[in-house]
Design an enzyme around this catalytic site. Structure first.
Site, PDB file in Angstrom:
ATOM      1  N   THR A  94      -9.273   6.127  -3.419  1.00 17.40           N
ATOM      2  CA  THR A  94      -8.686   4.821  -2.699  1.00 17.40           C
ATOM      3  C   THR A  94      -7.051   4.944  -2.803  1.00 17.40           C
ATOM      4  O   THR A  94      -6.617   4.550  -1.982  1.00 17.40           O
ATOM      5  CB  THR A  94      -8.962   3.603  -3.328  1.00 17.40           C
ATOM      6  OG1 THR A  94      -8.647   3.456  -4.891  1.00 17.40           O
ATOM      7  CG2 THR A  94     -10.822   3.604  -3.144  1.00 17.40           C
ATOM      8  N   GLN A 279      10.026  -3.430   6.037  1.00 19.59           N
ATOM      9  CA  GLN A 279       9.556  -3.559   4.735  1.00 19.59           C
ATOM     10  C   GLN A 279       8.428  -4.834   4.922  1.00 19.59           C
ATOM     11  O   GLN A 279       7.605  -4.914   3.855  1.00 19.59           O
ATOM     12  CB  GLN A 279      10.714  -3.927   3.609  1.00 19.59           C
ATOM     13  CG  GLN A 279      11.324  -2.881   3.514  1.00 19.59           C
ATOM     14  CD  GLN A 279      12.442  -3.190   2.347  1.00 19.59           C
ATOM     15  OE1 GLN A 279      12.129  -4.109   1.451  1.00 19.59           O
ATOM     16  NE2 GLN A 279      13.482  -2.048   2.149  1.00 19.59           N
TER      17      GLN A 279
END
Length: 345
Positions: A94, A279
């Site tokens: 993952t 961001q």
């Protein structure tokens, strides 16, 4: 092999690990373990699992150590067997699953069948593991002839591979696509696909399988308050750097610093592709909304729209790995190749 056989590529990850005296470690014989685990499902769920074959990697990929060479291997293994199977499932760790899924989307453009990537937060044999459910979900969506893209199955949800990010270190719904709706989900134990949200390529598959450059050839450059031009120069003033993902504030803002802008301009003039994303996890960059964003436009930076960092980075790696003129690389970055961005800059 039957017409609806799925190929499962077991590349590694937590889902296949076993617990040992020093903690989790890669386990072998994963196919036998998986088939045994399926026997514990209710009969109606077992009957819904399609026939599958498995390609187990002899040396499992450590997700946290994955490189473009691993992305390249996965794509080529699928491409070589593309005509032989109805769909593909990739079992992956993952930590960098979203990175691999994004790269696969760029390498396997024009897919006419599903490639579904999944993993797990817990090993297959662990109590209350999510591994079996995730693999079951991936296999069932991998049979859908109307799913023609790289997707991620996790926590009962199906998401576009090049739109998805790992969102939580432990939760079973640990992946989200912040700027694209779900492609599908499991409802009452049945896979439901929202075809209107899926990517529909035209024409035949147009796989692009270049020898991917090392990730050191593309860098991530996040801004932070007080960032100095000299710090940026150390990162960008390097002939081996071909691209950089500039992670700006808000809708595409940078500090009002002439020296900093000068270093970015110098890198762009050398041919370094500067891709600007936000961001903020939600929403696009819109260079030109503020004066500082106009500076980025003036120096030739490329707006990444609402792309994830993983997609922007792997797309740059993909583009700079090919013998393309700079102008074509720039056009390709600003074009949605596999649904990774919502709009042109």
């Amino acid at each position: 092999m039957t017409a609806n056989t799925i190929l499962v590529l077991y590349a590694g990850g937590t889902l296949g690990m076993l617990d040992g005296p020093r903690g989790l470690h890669p386990g072998d014989n994963f196919e036998a373990r998986l088939r045994q685990a399926f026997t514990h499902l209710a009969m109606y769920r077992r009957d819904a699992i399609p026939p599958f074959e498995m390609l187990e990697y002899t040396t499992p990929i450590d997700s946290s150590s994955a490189t473009p060479a691993d992305w390249q291997r996965l794509a080529r293994d699928i491409a070589e067997r593309y005509a032989d199977y109805a769909g593909f499932v990739v079992l992956h760790g993952t930590d960098t699953l979203a990175w691999s899924a994004s790269s696969l989307a760029f390498q396997l453009q024009g897919l006419g069948k599903p490639v579904v990537v999944t993993g797990a937060q817990k090993p297959l044999e662990a109590p209350h593991s999510d591994a079996l459910d995730n693999v079951e979900t991936a296999l069932r969506f991998a049979t859908r002839t109307d799913l023609t893209e790289v997707a991620i199955a996790f926590g009962g949800k199906l998401m576009r591979g090049c739109r998805t990010r790992k969102w939580d270190t432990q939760a079973f719904d640990g992946f989200h696509a912040p700027n694209w709706p779900l492609l599908g989900e499991i409802i009452d134990d049945e896979p439901v696909l929202y075809t209107e949200r899926c990517f529909s390529p035209t024409g035949a598959p147009r796989f692009e399988l270049p020898n991917l450059v090392p990730t050191s050839s593309v860098i991530r450059l996040p801004l932070w308050p007080g960032i100095q031009a000299r710090q940026v120069a150390r990162l960008l003033d390097d002939d081996s750097i071909y691209g950089a993902v500039l992670e700006s504030w808000g809708s595409g803002n940078i500090p009002e610093d002439t020296a900093l802008a000068g270093e970015l301009a110098a890198a762009s003039s050398r041919g370094t592709l500067l891709a600007v994303i936000s961001q903020c996890p939600h929403g696009p960059v819109t260079l030109g909304t503020y004066a500082s964003g106009n500076v980025l436009k003036d120096i030739g930076a490329l707006a990444g729209d609402d792309m994830t960092p993983e997609a922007a980075f792997t797309k740059l790696v993909h583009l700079v790995s090919q013998p393309l003129p700079e102008a074509q690389r720039r056009r390709q970055f600003l074009t949605s190749l596999c649904g990774e961005r919502s709009a042109l800059a």
